[in-house]
Write a protein that holds these residues in place. Structure first.
Motif, PDB file in Angstrom:
ATOM      1  N   SER A 111      -8.647  11.479  -6.283  1.00  0.00           N
ATOM      2  CA  SER A 111      -7.292  10.965  -6.121  1.00  0.00           C
ATOM      3  C   SER A 111      -7.052  10.419  -4.718  1.00  0.00           C
ATOM      4  O   SER A 111      -6.552   9.300  -4.545  1.00  0.00           O
ATOM      5  CB  SER A 111      -6.287  12.080  -6.432  1.00  0.00           C
ATOM      6  N   ILE A 112      -7.420  11.204  -3.702  1.00  0.00           N
ATOM      7  CA  ILE A 112      -7.170  10.797  -2.316  1.00  0.00           C
ATOM      8  C   ILE A 112      -8.039   9.610  -1.922  1.00  0.00           C
ATOM      9  O   ILE A 112      -7.576   8.643  -1.301  1.00  0.00           O
ATOM     10  CB  ILE A 112      -7.419  11.986  -1.363  1.00  0.00           C
ATOM     11  N   PHE A 113      -9.325   9.670  -2.296  1.00  0.00           N
ATOM     12  CA  PHE A 113     -10.260   8.617  -1.886  1.00  0.00           C
ATOM     13  C   PHE A 113      -9.869   7.271  -2.495  1.00  0.00           C
ATOM     14  O   PHE A 113      -9.878   6.240  -1.816  1.00  0.00           O
ATOM     15  CB  PHE A 113     -11.686   8.995  -2.288  1.00  0.00           C
ATOM     16  N   LYS A 114      -9.533   7.269  -3.775  1.00  0.00           N
ATOM     17  CA  LYS A 114      -9.168   6.008  -4.427  1.00  0.00           C
ATOM     18  C   LYS A 114      -7.886   5.418  -3.844  1.00  0.00           C
ATOM     19  O   LYS A 114      -7.722   4.202  -3.773  1.00  0.00           O
ATOM     20  CB  LYS A 114      -9.015   6.234  -5.933  1.00  0.00           C
ATOM     21  N   LYS A 115      -6.980   6.279  -3.420  1.00  0.00           N
ATOM     22  CA  LYS A 115      -5.736   5.806  -2.812  1.00  0.00           C
ATOM     23  C   LYS A 115      -5.991   5.226  -1.425  1.00  0.00           C
ATOM     24  O   LYS A 115      -5.451   4.163  -1.075  1.00  0.00           O
ATOM     25  CB  LYS A 115      -4.731   6.953  -2.712  1.00  0.00           C
ATOM     26  N   ASP A 116      -6.824   5.906  -0.642  1.00  0.00           N
ATOM     27  CA  ASP A 116      -7.079   5.472   0.734  1.00  0.00           C
ATOM     28  C   ASP A 116      -8.082   4.327   0.830  1.00  0.00           C
ATOM     29  O   ASP A 116      -8.020   3.525   1.774  1.00  0.00           O
ATOM     30  CB  ASP A 116      -7.587   6.656   1.561  1.00  0.00           C
ATOM     31  N   TYR A 117      -9.016   4.257  -0.122  1.00  0.00           N
ATOM     32  CA  TYR A 117     -10.076   3.244  -0.066  1.00  0.00           C
ATOM     33  C   TYR A 117     -10.207   2.553  -1.426  1.00  0.00           C
ATOM     34  O   TYR A 117     -11.207   2.717  -2.133  1.00  0.00           O
ATOM     35  CB  TYR A 117     -11.405   3.888   0.358  1.00  0.00           C
ATOM     36  N   PRO A 118      -9.203   1.776  -1.809  1.00  0.00           N
ATOM     37  CA  PRO A 118      -9.175   1.190  -3.155  1.00  0.00           C
ATOM     38  C   PRO A 118     -10.284   0.177  -3.440  1.00  0.00           C
ATOM     39  O   PRO A 118     -10.582  -0.101  -4.601  1.00  0.00           O
ATOM     40  CB  PRO A 118      -7.796   0.512  -3.207  1.00  0.00           C
ATOM     41  N   ASP A 119     -10.899  -0.370  -2.381  1.00  0.00           N
ATOM     42  CA  ASP A 119     -11.940  -1.376  -2.588  1.00  0.00           C
ATOM     43  C   ASP A 119     -13.343  -0.784  -2.683  1.00  0.00           C
ATOM     44  O   ASP A 119     -14.317  -1.521  -2.809  1.00  0.00           O
ATOM     45  CB  ASP A 119     -11.900  -2.398  -1.444  1.00  0.00           C
TER      46      ASP A 119
END
Length: 307
Positions: A111-119
């Motif tokens: 959840s956190i990683f996808k939000k912070d690093y969407p690319d």
């Protein structure tokens, strides 16, 4: 000699299979084979012995492949340097994680990683340590989160946090009110994970005893161990991060392990030639948002990871 040809021979050496190598390189098998053959003709030497199954590099081919790996490493460092200065964080990352860490990290991490690093395209695989080591060495994973030390040539360990073990007892199991000594634990009443889990090895290491534990059933998960103890008596050992998942009634069955405290080190491990510094710091920064601060490695609290 081209960069593509170097990538092709390195991929064939990794997989020892032309079709699998071509799939990784994103070309057809005939194209890959032709390009390698042209390189062999240019150098006037055979890089691979095609009569062996699986295919193997020749003695000279092994030396050529090692130099190609060095050259590609330096080329990728240049690419990474330019990428860091001109672009947002993107690309693919493949992470391995052991089963006794995954339940406490992965749900929030995704959840956190996808939000912070969407690319960044994130892929996480849960597997035992031996499989992780194999996949890392064969470049099938970019990094992994495991219990260390593992002391493997070619792999770098970066400590992230330190986690205590605690004992979880059945309410019916007689026990002292004082802390449980790591060197004097009743092994005959101990329920453990099945063979192959590093968590199991750590338990026996800090106990300092042979594995004369309860062998009726060896569980595949910590949650199963807790349920077995609740229903059958005895006790097990669980990591500190599992405590919030216990009910209030279950928390009353916890006992600290002392003399000395039982602690495991959790690290990110990468190949020595891994160069994506921004990616590994993105992973570490995400973990820092999940793990309680008192558990984090002191160096990681203050500094970023430098490769």
């Amino acid at each position: 000699m081209t960069i593509q040809q170097m990538e092709y021979i390195v991929a064939v050496n990794r997989y020892r299979h032309f079709v699998k190598a071509s799939e990784e390189c994103g070309v057809t098998q005939p194209t890959l084979s032709t390009m390698i053959q042209k390189l062999e003709e240019e150098l006037n030497v055979k890089i691979f012995d095609r009569n062996k199954h699986p295919i193997e590099p020749t003695e000279t081919g092994e030396r050529i492949i090692r130099q190609a790996e060095i050259a590609l490493h330096e080329i990728h460092r240049i690419e990474e340097m330019v990428h860091n200065e001109t672009k947002t964080l993107s690309g693919n990352i493949r992470i391995g994680i052991i089963p006794t860490i995954a339940p406490y990290l992965v749900p929030q991490f995704i959840s956190i990683f996808k939000k912070d690093y969407p690319d960044v395209a994130l892929s996480i695989s849960e597997m035992k340590t031996d499989n992780i080591i194999h996949n890392l060495k064969n470049s099938l994973l970019d990094m992994a989160i495991v219990s260390t030390p593992i002391d493997q040539n070619g792999l770098l360990e970066i400590p992230i946090y330190y986690e205590k073990f605690v004992a979880y007892f059945s309410p019916d199991e007689p026990r002292k009110n004082t802390g449980l000594s790591a060197t004097d634990m009743p092994m005959e009443h101990l329920w453990v994970l099945q063979e192959g889990h590093c968590f199991r090895k750590q338990i026996f290491n800090f106990c300092g005893k042979s594995s004369t534990h309860n062998t009726t059933y060896e569980a595949g998960s910590i949650e199963t161990l807790i349920r077995i103890v609740d229903s059958n008596g005895g006790y097990t050992v669980i990591p500190e991060l599992h405590l919030p998942l216990l009910s209030e009634a279950q928390k009353a069955n916890i006992k600290d392990i002392t003399s000395p405290p039982a602690i495991r080190e959790i690290s990110i491990i990468i190949r020595n030639d891994y160069i994506k510094e921004r990616i590994i710091n993105a992973v570490a920064d995400t973990i820092k948002k999940i793990i309680p601060e008192h558990m984090l490695d002191d160096h990681l609290k203050k500094f970023s990871i430098k490769l």
